[in-house]
Design an enzyme around this catalytic site. Sequence first.
Site, mmCIF file in Angstrom:
data_model
loop_
_atom_site.group_PDB
_atom_site.id
_atom_site.type_symbol
_atom_site.label_atom_id
_atom_site.label_comp_id
_atom_site.label_asym_id
_atom_site.label_seq_id
_atom_site.Cartn_x
_atom_site.Cartn_y
_atom_site.Cartn_z
ATOM 1 C CE LYS A 56 -3.760 -2.498 2.155
ATOM 2 N NZ LYS A 56 -4.446 -2.932 3.380
ATOM 3 C CD GLN A 100 -3.363 -4.646 6.486
ATOM 4 O OE1 GLN A 100 -3.245 -3.664 5.766
ATOM 5 N NE2 GLN A 100 -4.065 -5.712 6.120
ATOM 6 C CG ASP A 123 -9.960 -0.396 5.087
ATOM 7 O OD1 ASP A 123 -9.553 -0.676 3.939
ATOM 8 O OD2 ASP A 123 -9.329 -0.677 6.126
#
Length: 293
Positions: A56, A100, A123
């Site tokens: 990422k 994460q 997200d």
Amino acid sequence: MDPHTPKILDGKAVAARVLEECRAGAAELAARGITPGLAVVLVGEDPASQVYVASKVRTCGELGYFSRKIVLPAATSQAELLEVVASLNADPAIHGILVQSPPPPHIDEEAVVRAIDPRKDVDGFHPENVAKLALEDPTGFVPCTPAGCMVLLESAGIVTQGAEAVVIGRSMIVGKPMALLLVSKKANATVTIAHSRSRDLPAICRRADILVAAVGRPEMVRADWVKPGAVVIDVGINRIEDSTRKSGYRLTGDVAFDEVAPLCSAITPVPGGVGPMTIAMLMRNTLQAARQA
Ligand code: NAD
């Protein structure tokens, strides 16, 4: 289309196009003095998470985004993690925040997601964004994996309007948002959500013009579960032991690709199908957050 020559939906190629659009979008914002900024928080040393986080951060660099990687020890307390989230919420250089998954077991992941400013929740897991998805409000952030599946379908010209879609899996990360996207007024599919308690799953799957498997069980979907000519989207990523590989494992999806592919009009491979789309959609969401900020 001849059912014996399925179209392989190339997630790498489609993701590359999405990333190119993101790079162009970032350049446009740069002309206005704005750099899209993504903060990625990793708690602990899970090796798979380390790989995801590194990729990422690397992708941000390639697109001209600003990124901040924050690595916290596995023993970080819930309160300490919430403080980090609060400081990122307040940081104007950061437009997107992600913690994460999975965090260490003592962390309440749900509470961490709720602590992220919904305007920075790239997200798409915050309840406000879940509601916006249900309401079809385009200012919300759509979870990256199902959003990527929709882009794959669109890019292949697959007609969802009026189609029978079956989604196997009801997680908040993939299954449920996937079903909401398919039933939306943009896609107009007729959607069935199947799950671990569904009765006669093969029969449900055989109804599908579009079958999405998001379970986490290697090669669960067999040839006799699939209607000839169906489109199959395989979200599963499963590690299978394989002594012939240097790594000692190989990746496989939730679909028995070799026997299912000849029946399909289109199918995603694993790897190289849905996987590359997820990170591309994260970058798209981060650009959206920067534009909306
Ligand atoms: P999850 O474990 O949260 O959910 C799995 C779902 O499958 C559950 O809703 C459960 O009801 C259903 N299920 C379990 N066993 C079943 C059975 N025997 N029959 C029918 N349904 C069953 O998983 P998730 O986070 O939704 O992820 C699903 C899969 O997708 C995993 O393999 C994961 O690694 C993969 N994944 C891939 C990406 C990507 O970028 N490609 C992103 C996220 C998840």
